[in-house]
Design a protein around this motif. Structure first.
Motif, PDB file in Angstrom:
ATOM      1  N   GLN A 250       2.063  59.093 -23.460  1.00 24.09           N
ATOM      2  CA  GLN A 250       0.872  58.868 -24.473  1.00 24.09           C
ATOM      3  C   GLN A 250       1.006  57.740 -26.170  1.00 24.09           C
ATOM      4  OE1 GLN A 250       2.130  61.337 -24.153  1.00 24.09           O
ATOM      5  NE2 GLN A 250       2.439  62.724 -26.874  1.00 24.09           N
ATOM      6  N   SER A 300      -5.565  62.501  -8.896  1.00 25.19           N
ATOM      7  CA  SER A 300      -5.837  61.889 -10.047  1.00 25.19           C
ATOM      8  C   SER A 300      -5.350  62.713 -11.276  1.00 25.19           C
ATOM      9  CB  SER A 300      -7.491  61.728  -9.940  1.00 25.19           C
ATOM     10  OG  SER A 300      -7.521  61.123  -8.736  1.00 25.19           O
ATOM     11  N   ASP A 301      -5.999  64.234 -11.155  1.00 23.70           N
ATOM     12  CA  ASP A 301      -5.718  64.926 -12.588  1.00 23.70           C
ATOM     13  C   ASP A 301      -4.707  65.047 -13.497  1.00 23.70           C
ATOM     14  OD1 ASP A 301      -8.713  65.065 -12.265  1.00 23.70           O
ATOM     15  OD2 ASP A 301      -9.029  67.375 -11.117  1.00 23.70           O
ATOM     16  N   ARG A 303      -2.199  62.768 -12.629  1.00 24.38           N
ATOM     17  CA  ARG A 303      -1.861  61.333 -13.746  1.00 24.38           C
ATOM     18  C   ARG A 303      -2.183  61.522 -14.190  1.00 24.38           C
ATOM     19  NH1 ARG A 303      -3.784  56.158  -9.957  1.00 24.38           N
ATOM     20  NH2 ARG A 303      -5.770  57.197 -10.262  1.00 24.38           N
ATOM     21  N   ASP A 304      -3.831  61.598 -15.086  1.00 26.12           N
ATOM     22  CA  ASP A 304      -4.446  61.420 -15.793  1.00 26.12           C
ATOM     23  C   ASP A 304      -4.599  62.664 -16.711  1.00 26.12           C
ATOM     24  OD1 ASP A 304      -5.314  59.409 -14.443  1.00 26.12           O
ATOM     25  OD2 ASP A 304      -7.106  60.499 -13.911  1.00 26.12           O
ATOM     26  N   VAL A 305      -3.830  63.657 -16.728  1.00 26.38           N
ATOM     27  CA  VAL A 305      -3.583  64.765 -17.470  1.00 26.38           C
ATOM     28  C   VAL A 305      -2.033  64.986 -17.983  1.00 26.38           C
ATOM     29  CG1 VAL A 305      -4.101  67.072 -18.487  1.00 26.38           C
ATOM     30  CG2 VAL A 305      -5.685  66.186 -17.542  1.00 26.38           C
ATOM     31  N   VAL A 308      -0.535  61.389 -18.528  1.00 27.20           N
ATOM     32  CA  VAL A 308      -1.445  59.955 -19.534  1.00 27.20           C
ATOM     33  C   VAL A 308      -2.070  58.534 -18.260  1.00 27.20           C
ATOM     34  CG1 VAL A 308      -2.001  59.366 -21.485  1.00 27.20           C
ATOM     35  CG2 VAL A 308      -0.278  60.961 -21.118  1.00 27.20           C
ATOM     36  N   GLY A 309      -2.448  58.244 -17.105  1.00 30.40           N
ATOM     37  CA  GLY A 309      -2.530  57.845 -16.757  1.00 30.40           C
ATOM     38  C   GLY A 309      -1.532  56.515 -16.467  1.00 30.40           C
ATOM     39  N   THR A 310      -0.543  56.703 -16.005  1.00 33.52           N
ATOM     40  CA  THR A 310       0.722  55.606 -15.880  1.00 33.52           C
ATOM     41  C   THR A 310       1.468  56.327 -14.542  1.00 33.52           C
ATOM     42  OG1 THR A 310       2.246  57.780 -16.807  1.00 33.52           O
ATOM     43  CG2 THR A 310       0.940  55.370 -18.186  1.00 33.52           C
ATOM     44  N   HIS A 477       2.904  63.264  -7.283  1.00 33.15           N
ATOM     45  CA  HIS A 477       2.942  62.128  -8.601  1.00 33.15           C
ATOM     46  C   HIS A 477       4.484  61.300  -8.464  1.00 33.15           C
ATOM     47  CE1 HIS A 477       3.569  59.561 -12.769  1.00 33.15           C
ATOM     48  NE2 HIS A 477       2.212  60.009 -12.504  1.00 33.15           N
TER      49      HIS A 477
END
Length: 509
Positions: A250, A300-301, A303-305, A308-310, A477
């Motif tokens: 983050q 996608s969830d 990766r995003d959660v 933190v989108g990385t 991921h």
């Protein structure tokens, strides 16, 4: 998680890896010789014996102590290390010309006898090396000439050079048999082992007889064992640390732009994270249950959660930048809750079921992955309880098959064989999911025994197709690697083998 990678970090990048920087690095001429580097790793090694270490933090330390025959540069090109040149004499014979000025830290001169002993030891069942599967095709090593090592293989072996560059640290017989290779490693590398203070740090010092002129730059390196949280950033900011191997995801955007630091990453994600199922015990002994989980989750969830989108969505054992990546027909690339529910009903769980997930609080991304999976499995009637455990407890349960589902990863997957031969082949040294399929085993052997990349690619497509049906694990991921250091540190980069190459690192002032 492979048994060679349990303490986080790090994995394989594609052969097309290119170093990417923010803030820039000083050129080698700016580095001053001397200095004591204080570095932070994400955990404590298990042992420092390259043949038996089962955690990546062990590799991060011992790769500075040992040398290999060959290595890889940032572009994926094979480069000399203890070998000055190598030739494939015929499909099953490889000849390596060796340096003649390398000496082990115990004073023993390096020769081809050390090469022969190293691989005999890895292949000896008594050693119980997790890397034995990488070298199963070695029939013998000829060490008649001290400056030449000749490998005789049982068949052609496509991943041979990649494996040597990734997990081929050369050891000395006298040092191994007269000392303690786990706690007092002896190599020919740029740094010598000094001490290991349990629970706190490992210290290495400069090897004054290192065979590569002008290296290393540093006098000492102290590796501290610190979790990936704010504490390591605070220590870096306060001048208590000089270099860290991971930063809280983050904080990546802010720290990347922070003028106080140099940030190093890679443009290609490199750690294949996956959900591991215990295929030997209910309910995950049923492939339909495993398929249902795969279809219920959203990469996608995750990766995003969790990340933190990385990084990127994990779909195979290699990242999208790899020449071995196949974009066609990836199983469960999209979430399908209705089909997942039907599969669960077909498996006999019309009223749902309860399962336990082993979580690792020490690695926030893995624990958060479990939390995302837990929330999304509710939609298909699976109640997944998360049991947080210490990494040592997790390791014993994972290796011993005493778990139902967990998050894991396999570091340094450069060639698909690095994953398939170790993780999914029947009896593989790190086949902790208990998977066994004779058809897949035969395909793995055939792919490894070929030196035709096109033919090998077709075989790996077949393996992935069968794995879709069997689903002993589900890729979720690919994690991006991140290093952070103070501005007066230069020379740190990322290569496909993920060696830290601390011999190139030094202070600029």
């Amino acid at each position: 998680m492979s048994s060679s990678s349990f303490h986080r970090a790090l994995a394989a990048l594609s052969l097309g890896l290119i170093l990417s920087l923010s803030g820039g690095l000083a050129i080698a001429a700016d580095i001053k010789d001397g200095g004591d580097l204080r570095a932070a790793l994400t955990g404590e090694p298990d042992v420092l014996d390259p043949a038996t270490s089962s955690v990546y933090t062990g590799a991060q330390v011992y790769e500075g102590i040992f040398s290999k025959l060959i290595d890889m540069d940032a572009s994926g090109k094979f480069v000399p290390d203890l070998a000055t040149a190598w030739t494939q004499v015929d499909p099953t014979t490889w000849k390596f010309q060796l340096v003649t000025n390398a000496t082990f830290h115990n004073g023993e001169k390096f020769t081809s006898a050390d090469v022969k002993y190293t691989f005999q030891r890895i292949l000896d069942p008594k050693t119980a090396s997790a890397y034995a599967g990488l070298y199963a095709q070695i029939d013998s090593v000829d060490a008649t000439d001290p400056a030449v090592a000749v490998f005789h293989l049982k068949s052609a072996f496509g991943p041979f050079l990649t494996n040597l560059a990734t997990n081929g640290e050369i050891v000395n017989q006298k040092a191994v048999e007269s000392g303690d290779p786990a706690r007092n490693p002896v190599g020919t590398g740029p740094f010598q082992f000094v001490e290991w203070v349990q629970g706190d740090h490992i210290t290495l010092k400069k090897n004054p007889t290192y065979f590569k002129a002008g290296l290393p730059h540093l006098d000492t390196i102290t590796y501290k064992f610190l979790p990936v949280d704010q504490s390591r950033i605070d220590a870096l900011s306060a001048g208590e640390l000089d270099w860290v191997d991971a930063i809280p995801l983050q904080q990546v955007p802010a720290l990347k732009a922070d003028a106080r630091f140099t940030y190093v990453t890679s443009p290609v994600a490199g750690i294949p994270d996956f959900l591991a199922f215990n295929t030997k015990k209910p309910p995950f002994d049923n492939p339909k249950v495993r398929q249902a989980v795969a279809l219920a989750i959203s990469r996608s969830d995750i990766r995003d959660v969790a990340y933190v989108g990385t990084g990127e969505l994990g779909l195979e054992e290699v990242p999208t930048g790899s020449t071995w990546y196949d974009p066609s027909g990836v199983f469960a690339a999209d979430t399908d809750v209705a089909k997942a529910k039907q599969l669960l009903a077909d498996a006999g769980y019309t009223n749902g079921l309860s399962v336990e997930y082993l979580g690792l609080p020490q690695y926030p991304e893995l624990l958060k992955t479990g939390q995302v999976v837990r929330d999304e499995l509710k939609a298909i009637g699976i109640d997944m309880a998360i049991k947080p455990v210490d990494v040592s407890i997790w390791y014993d349960a994972y290796v011993g098959g005493n778990y139902q589902i967990t998050s894991a990863y396999q570091e340094r997957t450069i060639d698909p064989d690095n994953f398939s031969a170790l993780v999914i082949k029947s009896g593989g040294p790190i086949n902790t999911v208990g998977y066994s399929n004779p058809t897949v085993d035969a395909l793995i052997d055939k792919a490894a025994a070929s030196s035709d990349d096109a033919a090998r690619m077709d075989l790996y497509k077949q393996i992935r197709t069968t794995m879709t049906t069997d689903a002993p694990l589900v890729f979720v991921h690919y994690e991006t690697l991140n290093y952070l250091m103070n501005k007066n540190i230069a020379g740190s980069g990322i290569t496909p083998t993920l060696s830290l190459h601390m011999e190139n690192v030094g202070f600029t002032q």
